[in-house]
Design an enzyme around this catalytic site. Structure first.
Site, PDB file in Angstrom:
ATOM      1  N   GLU A  32      15.335  -0.731  -6.410  1.00 16.68           N
ATOM      2  CA  GLU A  32      13.918  -0.848  -6.739  1.00 16.68           C
ATOM      3  C   GLU A  32      13.180  -1.637  -5.657  1.00 16.68           C
ATOM      4  O   GLU A  32      13.665  -2.686  -5.210  1.00 16.68           O
ATOM      5  CB  GLU A  32      13.797  -1.571  -8.088  1.00 16.68           C
ATOM      6  CG  GLU A  32      12.690  -1.063  -8.955  1.00 16.68           C
ATOM      7  CD  GLU A  32      12.933   0.382  -9.411  1.00 16.68           C
ATOM      8  OE1 GLU A  32      12.378   1.298  -8.768  1.00 16.68           O
ATOM      9  OE2 GLU A  32      13.653   0.567 -10.394  1.00 16.68           O
ATOM     10  N   HIS A  33      12.034  -1.136  -5.262  1.00 12.19           N
ATOM     11  CA  HIS A  33      11.216  -1.752  -4.211  1.00 12.19           C
ATOM     12  C   HIS A  33      11.976  -1.833  -2.886  1.00 12.19           C
ATOM     13  O   HIS A  33      11.763  -2.739  -2.085  1.00 12.19           O
ATOM     14  CB  HIS A  33      10.688  -3.126  -4.647  1.00 12.19           C
ATOM     15  CG  HIS A  33       9.637  -3.019  -5.718  1.00 12.19           C
ATOM     16  ND1 HIS A  33       8.310  -2.799  -5.429  1.00 12.19           N
ATOM     17  CD2 HIS A  33       9.724  -3.061  -7.068  1.00 12.19           C
ATOM     18  CE1 HIS A  33       7.619  -2.733  -6.575  1.00 12.19           C
ATOM     19  NE2 HIS A  33       8.458  -2.876  -7.578  1.00 12.19           N
ATOM     20  N   THR A  34      12.875  -0.903  -2.690  1.00 11.88           N
ATOM     21  CA  THR A  34      13.596  -0.823  -1.423  1.00 11.88           C
ATOM     22  C   THR A  34      13.099   0.342  -0.575  1.00 11.88           C
ATOM     23  O   THR A  34      13.294   0.349   0.638  1.00 11.88           O
ATOM     24  CB  THR A  34      15.103  -0.611  -1.673  1.00 11.88           C
ATOM     25  OG1 THR A  34      15.248   0.392  -2.686  1.00 11.88           O
ATOM     26  CG2 THR A  34      15.771  -1.889  -2.145  1.00 11.88           C
ATOM     27  N   ASP A  35      12.448   1.331  -1.206  1.00 11.96           N
ATOM     28  CA  ASP A  35      12.121   2.549  -0.438  1.00 11.96           C
ATOM     29  C   ASP A  35      11.163   2.275   0.721  1.00 11.96           C
ATOM     30  O   ASP A  35      11.356   2.769   1.826  1.00 11.96           O
ATOM     31  CB  ASP A  35      11.633   3.703  -1.339  1.00 11.96           C
ATOM     32  CG  ASP A  35      10.397   3.424  -2.170  1.00 11.96           C
ATOM     33  OD1 ASP A  35       9.921   2.267  -2.177  1.00 11.96           O
ATOM     34  OD2 ASP A  35       9.892   4.378  -2.807  1.00 11.96           O
ATOM     35  N   LEU A 123       7.374   6.575 -15.015  1.00 12.83           N
ATOM     36  CA  LEU A 123       8.311   7.689 -14.841  1.00 12.83           C
ATOM     37  C   LEU A 123       7.737   8.723 -13.857  1.00 12.83           C
ATOM     38  O   LEU A 123       8.117   9.883 -13.852  1.00 12.83           O
ATOM     39  CB  LEU A 123       8.643   8.326 -16.194  1.00 12.83           C
ATOM     40  CG  LEU A 123       9.334   7.373 -17.184  1.00 12.83           C
ATOM     41  CD1 LEU A 123       9.567   8.057 -18.529  1.00 12.83           C
ATOM     42  CD2 LEU A 123      10.661   6.862 -16.631  1.00 12.83           C
ATOM     43  N   GLU A 158      -0.997   9.627  -2.601  1.00 11.44           N
ATOM     44  CA  GLU A 158      -0.893   8.339  -3.303  1.00 11.44           C
ATOM     45  C   GLU A 158      -1.564   7.235  -2.470  1.00 11.44           C
ATOM     46  O   GLU A 158      -2.328   6.425  -2.979  1.00 11.44           O
ATOM     47  CB  GLU A 158       0.593   8.037  -3.489  1.00 11.44           C
ATOM     48  CG  GLU A 158       0.959   7.123  -4.592  1.00 11.44           C
ATOM     49  CD  GLU A 158       0.862   7.769  -5.976  1.00 11.44           C
ATOM     50  OE1 GLU A 158       0.273   7.124  -6.840  1.00 11.44           O
ATOM     51  OE2 GLU A 158       1.353   8.891  -6.199  1.00 11.44           O
ATOM     52  N   ASP A 170       9.618   8.542  -5.350  1.00 11.73           N
ATOM     53  CA  ASP A 170       9.211   9.312  -6.532  1.00 11.73           C
ATOM     54  C   ASP A 170       9.016  10.785  -6.189  1.00 11.73           C
ATOM     55  O   ASP A 170       9.495  11.678  -6.895  1.00 11.73           O
ATOM     56  CB  ASP A 170       7.900   8.754  -7.117  1.00 11.73           C
ATOM     57  CG  ASP A 170       7.990   7.274  -7.406  1.00 11.73           C
ATOM     58  OD1 ASP A 170       9.111   6.728  -7.420  1.00 11.73           O
ATOM     59  OD2 ASP A 170       6.931   6.651  -7.621  1.00 11.73           O
ATOM     60  N   TYR A 218       1.557  -4.364  -6.380  1.00  6.12           N
ATOM     61  CA  TYR A 218       2.480  -3.499  -5.630  1.00  6.12           C
ATOM     62  C   TYR A 218       2.193  -3.607  -4.136  1.00  6.12           C
ATOM     63  O   TYR A 218       3.087  -3.868  -3.315  1.00  6.12           O
ATOM     64  CB  TYR A 218       2.347  -2.044  -6.101  1.00  6.12           C
ATOM     65  CG  TYR A 218       3.323  -1.106  -5.444  1.00  6.12           C
ATOM     66  CD1 TYR A 218       4.537  -0.815  -6.043  1.00  6.12           C
ATOM     67  CD2 TYR A 218       3.056  -0.542  -4.198  1.00  6.12           C
ATOM     68  CE1 TYR A 218       5.455   0.035  -5.430  1.00  6.12           C
ATOM     69  CE2 TYR A 218       3.958   0.302  -3.580  1.00  6.12           C
ATOM     70  CZ  TYR A 218       5.149   0.587  -4.200  1.00  6.12           C
ATOM     71  OH  TYR A 218       6.057   1.417  -3.579  1.00  6.12           O
TER      72      TYR A 218
HETATM   73  C1  GLA Z   1       6.796   2.987  -7.460  1.00  2.48           C
HETATM   74  C2  GLA Z   1       6.586   3.620  -6.088  1.00  2.48           C
HETATM   75  C3  GLA Z   1       7.934   3.927  -5.425  1.00  2.48           C
HETATM   76  C4  GLA Z   1       8.842   2.698  -5.424  1.00  2.48           C
HETATM   77  C5  GLA Z   1       8.898   2.073  -6.816  1.00  2.48           C
HETATM   78  C6  GLA Z   1       9.647   0.769  -6.816  1.00  2.48           C
HETATM   79  O1  GLA Z   1       7.395   3.909  -8.318  1.00  2.48           O
HETATM   80  O2  GLA Z   1       5.838   4.801  -6.189  1.00  2.48           O
HETATM   81  O3  GLA Z   1       7.719   4.392  -4.117  1.00  2.48           O
HETATM   82  O4  GLA Z   1       8.422   1.768  -4.463  1.00  2.48           O
HETATM   83  O5  GLA Z   1       7.601   1.838  -7.349  1.00  2.48           O
HETATM   84  O6  GLA Z   1      10.974   0.965  -6.513  1.00  2.48           O
END
Ligand code: GLA
Length: 377
Positions: A32-35, A123, A158, A170, A218
């Site tokens: 999570e929050h690594t992309d 989701l 986005e 996502d 974010y």
């Molecule tokens: C949201 C963002 C993703 C990712 C997640 C956290 O879903 O759209 O790109 O950064 O948060 O992992």
């Protein structure tokens, strides 16, 4: 809603039959929050999807309506600029405008959209919308776009049309989903691999809460990570290991250190999780999920009271191997790994306990890993 009903609704509205396209939402199992830090993620596409019924027009106008939201919108591909449109329509416009900007010539179209992805629940209902409409526009125009292009185009929408500097996870999951598989993605090289879920049972608990500041927070987290990488003299936090971070901790403020520590340890957890899943060691996978939640809560500070409560309630149930928040955070869902035989009373017990503590009735879904974007024949 059945696809035949969606088609019938389209015919009533626009007077001719449509083609139907679909793209799924996703749940992130770990990473999570690594992309956006060039790191590793392991989402899977889920069997909730956005469907787009669409038929081409002879001009360059796009008309769109949704069965989930009121209002109808219209724009011209030659001057896309509906500043005031509802946010869902803005995404669609962004997708079309950005495909055109990338040099693809689209056709005018009438669209009717319907989604079973819970909206605003973490989701990826918006990624499903971006990927499904991008695929619909491309298909109607006879363009064979690569899935990567659809995914990246959605991510750009986005950024530019929703103001969220999200990563690629996502849209990637929505485009590339593989039935019964998690997707292990290296967000730097974009190499990815489907990992069989075999008998792992993942359950999603929707806290049905969402906090307003989420988008701003974010972008702030992303800026913190970029700042930490800059101070450490690296391209991104992907290039930092835990030993180095600890050695150079004094160069970072407390906040940046904690943000970086989350990212660095989370990347390690994803690699360990891939190994655990491949070797069928689900208890180890569960432990990594627990550790991920703790890191997101304490170091990255993107959890919420409701997410923490849901995790606590779930962990108190028999047969639970791991529980964590999933997605961007500040509300939305948790993802939970259960032993196969465990789920009989799970849903009822968790619902009752969460409702008693919050007054909110949660939604709980068994996660089935679905395939990515496609046309429904
Ligand atoms: C949201 C963002 C993703 C990712 C997640 C956290 O879903 O759209 O790109 O950064 O948060 O992992």
């Amino acid at each position: 809603m059945e696809t035949t009903d969606l088609k019938a609704e389209f015919v009533r509205k626009y007077g001719r039959p449509p083609r139907v396209f679909r793209a799924p939402g996703r749940v992130n199992l770990i990473g999570e929050h690594t992309d956006y830090n060039d790191g590793f993620v392991m989402p899977c596409a889920i069997d909730f999807a956005t469907r787009v019924a669409a038929a081409e027009r002879s001009d360059r106008r796009i008309r769109l309506a949704s069965l989930n939201f009121p209002g109808e919108f219209e724009f011209d591909l030659d001057e896309p600029a509906i500043e005031t449109a509802a946010s869902w329509a803005r995404y669609v416009e962004g997708v079309a405008a950005l495909l055109e900007r990338a040099g693809h010539r689209l056709k005018g179209a009438d669209l009717l959209i319907e989604s079973s992805v819970p909206i605003g629940a973490g989701l990826s209902s918006s990624a499903a919308l971006e990927v499904a409409t991008g695929f619909a526009f491309a298909s109607l125009a006879g363009l064979a776009l690569e899935k990567w292009e659809l995914a990246k185009n959605g991510q750009r929408a986005e950024h530019e049309y929703a103001g969220v500097r999200s990563g690629i996870m996502d849209q990637f999951a929505s485009a590339f989903g593989v039935e019964n598989h998690a997707l292990f993605l290296d967000c730097r090289s974009l190499d990815w691999k489907p990992i069989p879920l075999r008998n792992a049972e993942f359950i999603i608990c929707n806290t049905r809460t969402k906090h307003d500041l989420a988008d701003g927070e974010y972008n702030q987290r992303r800026a913190d990570c970029e700042e930490a990488a800059r101070i450490l003299g690296r391209k991104s936090l992907r290039d930092v290991c835990l030993a180095e971070l600890e050695f150079r901790a004094g160069e970072l403020s407390d906040r940046l250190l904690r943000r970086a520590r989350h990212v660095v340890t989370e990347n390690d957890r994803v690699l360990a999780a891939v190994k655990a899943l491949n070797e069928g060691r689900l208890d180890e996978f569960g432990r990594l999920m627990d550790a991920s939640h703790e890191s997101l809560r304490a170091d990255y500070e993107v959890s919420s009271a409701e997410l923490d409560l849901m995790v606590e309630i779930v962990r108190g149930q028999p047969g639970v191997l791991g529980a964590r928040m999933t997605g961007g955070g500040f509300g939305g869902c948790t993802v939970n790994l259960l032993e196969r035989e465990a789920s009989a009373d799970f849903i009822e017990n968790v619902s009752a306990a969460y409702r008693e503590r919050t007054g909110i009735v949660p939604e709980i879904y068994v996660c089935r890993a679905a395939r990515g974007v496609s046309e429904i024949e």
